[in-house]
Design a protein around this motif. Structure first.
Motif, short mmCIF file in Angstrom:
data_model
loop_
_atom_site.label_atom_id
_atom_site.label_comp_id
_atom_site.label_asym_id
_atom_site.label_seq_id
_atom_site.Cartn_x
_atom_site.Cartn_y
_atom_site.Cartn_z
N ARG A 55 -6.15 -0.32 4.85
CA ARG A 55 -4.71 -0.06 4.73
C ARG A 55 -4.13 -1.19 3.89
NH1 ARG A 55 -2.21 -0.98 9.56
NH2 ARG A 55 -4.00 -2.12 10.33
N SER A 56 -2.96 -0.98 3.39
CA SER A 56 -2.30 -1.98 2.57
C SER A 56 -1.67 -3.04 3.48
CB SER A 56 -1.23 -1.31 1.71
OG SER A 56 -0.65 -2.24 0.85
N VAL A 57 -2.52 -3.84 4.10
CA VAL A 57 -2.05 -4.81 5.09
C VAL A 57 -1.98 -6.23 4.55
CG1 VAL A 57 -2.86 -3.47 7.06
CG2 VAL A 57 -4.39 -5.12 5.99
N ALA A 58 -2.43 -6.43 3.32
CA ALA A 58 -2.45 -7.78 2.75
C ALA A 58 -2.48 -7.66 1.23
CB ALA A 58 -3.69 -8.53 3.24
N GLU A 59 -2.32 -8.80 0.58
CA GLU A 59 -2.46 -8.86 -0.88
C GLU A 59 -3.90 -8.47 -1.24
OE1 GLU A 59 -0.15 -9.87 -3.34
OE2 GLU A 59 1.36 -9.76 -1.76
N MET A 60 -4.09 -7.94 -2.43
CA MET A 60 -5.40 -7.46 -2.85
C MET A 60 -6.46 -8.56 -2.83
SD MET A 60 -7.21 -4.88 -3.68
CE MET A 60 -6.34 -3.52 -4.41
N ASN A 61 -6.11 -9.80 -3.24
CA ASN A 61 -7.13 -10.85 -3.23
C ASN A 61 -7.59 -11.18 -1.82
OD1 ASN A 61 -4.66 -12.04 -2.76
ND2 ASN A 61 -4.88 -13.63 -4.30
N THR A 62 -6.77 -10.94 -0.83
CA THR A 62 -7.16 -11.12 0.57
C THR A 62 -7.98 -9.92 1.04
OG1 THR A 62 -5.22 -12.46 1.05
CG2 THR A 62 -6.30 -11.42 2.93
N LEU A 63 -7.53 -8.71 0.71
CA LEU A 63 -8.25 -7.50 1.12
C LEU A 63 -9.68 -7.48 0.61
CD1 LEU A 63 -5.67 -4.58 0.68
CD2 LEU A 63 -6.60 -5.50 2.81
N VAL A 64 -9.89 -7.88 -0.64
CA VAL A 64 -11.25 -7.84 -1.18
C VAL A 64 -12.15 -8.86 -0.49
CG1 VAL A 64 -10.66 -6.82 -3.40
CG2 VAL A 64 -10.75 -9.30 -3.20
N GLU A 65 -11.59 -9.99 -0.07
CA GLU A 65 -12.41 -10.97 0.65
C GLU A 65 -12.82 -10.45 2.02
OE1 GLU A 65 -12.63 -15.62 2.07
OE2 GLU A 65 -10.97 -15.02 0.76
N GLU A 89 -0.39 -7.55 -8.12
CA GLU A 89 -1.47 -7.95 -7.21
C GLU A 89 -2.83 -7.86 -7.88
OE1 GLU A 89 -1.86 -6.48 -3.20
OE2 GLU A 89 0.28 -6.00 -3.22
N LEU A 90 -3.07 -6.79 -8.63
CA LEU A 90 -4.36 -6.62 -9.30
C LEU A 90 -4.59 -7.70 -10.34
CD1 LEU A 90 -4.67 -2.76 -9.69
CD2 LEU A 90 -5.99 -4.28 -8.22
N LYS A 91 -3.55 -8.03 -11.07
CA LYS A 91 -3.67 -9.11 -12.06
C LYS A 91 -4.07 -10.41 -11.36
CE LYS A 91 -1.10 -11.53 -15.62
NZ LYS A 91 0.21 -11.73 -16.23
N ASN A 92 -3.44 -10.69 -10.23
CA ASN A 92 -3.71 -11.92 -9.49
C ASN A 92 -5.05 -11.88 -8.76
OD1 ASN A 92 -1.26 -13.00 -10.29
ND2 ASN A 92 -0.19 -12.29 -8.47
N ALA A 93 -5.61 -10.69 -8.55
CA ALA A 93 -6.83 -10.56 -7.76
C ALA A 93 -8.10 -10.40 -8.60
CB ALA A 93 -6.71 -9.36 -6.82
N ARG A 94 -7.98 -10.26 -9.91
CA ARG A 94 -9.16 -9.99 -10.74
C ARG A 94 -10.26 -11.03 -10.56
NH1 ARG A 94 -8.72 -5.66 -13.97
NH2 ARG A 94 -6.64 -4.92 -14.40
N ASN A 95 -9.92 -12.31 -10.51
CA ASN A 95 -10.92 -13.35 -10.33
C ASN A 95 -11.60 -13.24 -8.96
OD1 ASN A 95 -12.37 -15.78 -11.12
ND2 ASN A 95 -11.13 -16.81 -9.59
N ALA A 96 -10.81 -12.99 -7.93
CA ALA A 96 -11.37 -12.85 -6.58
C ALA A 96 -12.32 -11.65 -6.53
CB ALA A 96 -10.25 -12.68 -5.55
N ILE A 97 -11.95 -10.57 -7.16
CA ILE A 97 -12.80 -9.37 -7.18
C ILE A 97 -14.14 -9.70 -7.84
CG2 ILE A 97 -13.04 -7.05 -8.16
CD1 ILE A 97 -9.91 -6.84 -7.83
N ARG A 98 -14.10 -10.37 -8.99
CA ARG A 98 -15.35 -10.75 -9.67
C ARG A 98 -16.16 -11.73 -8.83
NH1 ARG A 98 -12.13 -10.50 -14.30
NH2 ARG A 98 -11.58 -12.67 -14.11
#
Length: 151
Positions: A55-65, A89-98
């Motif tokens: 669910r959309s419960v956090a920022e994307m960089n947190t969700l992916v972790e 959020e996606l812009k800010n999370a790209r590094n975390a995703i990688r």
């Protein structure tokens, strides 16, 4: 037959999951009461799932972790996000995703209307897991939210 695991850190929600599973006779489903930060380090669950959804419960960089350590290589993580905030959020999370072994596969900004969402338009983000996640992730409970992985 597909196996389904429902996870929540709130015992009351897991009790409901378990009751629903029992009443519906779902022999392929289970409910696990645990924090995702802890579950991601348990061999039985780590990198075992073809599909993880949050669910959309956090920022994307947190969700992916919290989710990519549970997703197997070749599997996918799907998140529903508000359209406009989701772009930032996606812009800010790209590094975390990688860093966690993923890559954005698809972003669908078709305006999904969710009842009782105050008219917010939602989109779906699909991330493919390309490689194993370093075992240091997810970090200790609370850390991914308080200190999200940065660009």
């Amino acid at each position: 037959m597909a196996k389904v695991t429902l996870n929540d850190a709130t015992k009351k929600k897991c009790t409901f999951h378990a009751l629903a599973i029992e009443k519906l006779g779902l022999s392929n489903a289970q409910s696990v009461w645990a924090r995702a930060e802890d579950l991601g380090h348990v061999e039985e669950y780590r990198e075992q799932y073809d599909l993880t959804i949050a669910r959309s419960v956090a920022e994307m960089n947190t969700l992916v972790e919290l989710t990519l350590p549970l997703t197997r290589v070749g599997g996918h993580f799907v998140a529903m996000k508000s359209i406009e905030p989701g772009k930032v959020e996606l812009k800010n999370a790209r590094n975390a995703i990688r860093k966690l072994g993923g890559e954005i596969l698809e972003i669908k900004y078709d305006p999904y209307h969710i009842p009782e969402s105050n008219g917010r338009r939602m989109g779906v983000v699909v991330i493919e897991k390309l490689r194993e996640t370093d075992f240091k992730y997810p970090r200790a409970p609370g850390v991914p939210t308080k200190q999200p992985l940065k660009r």
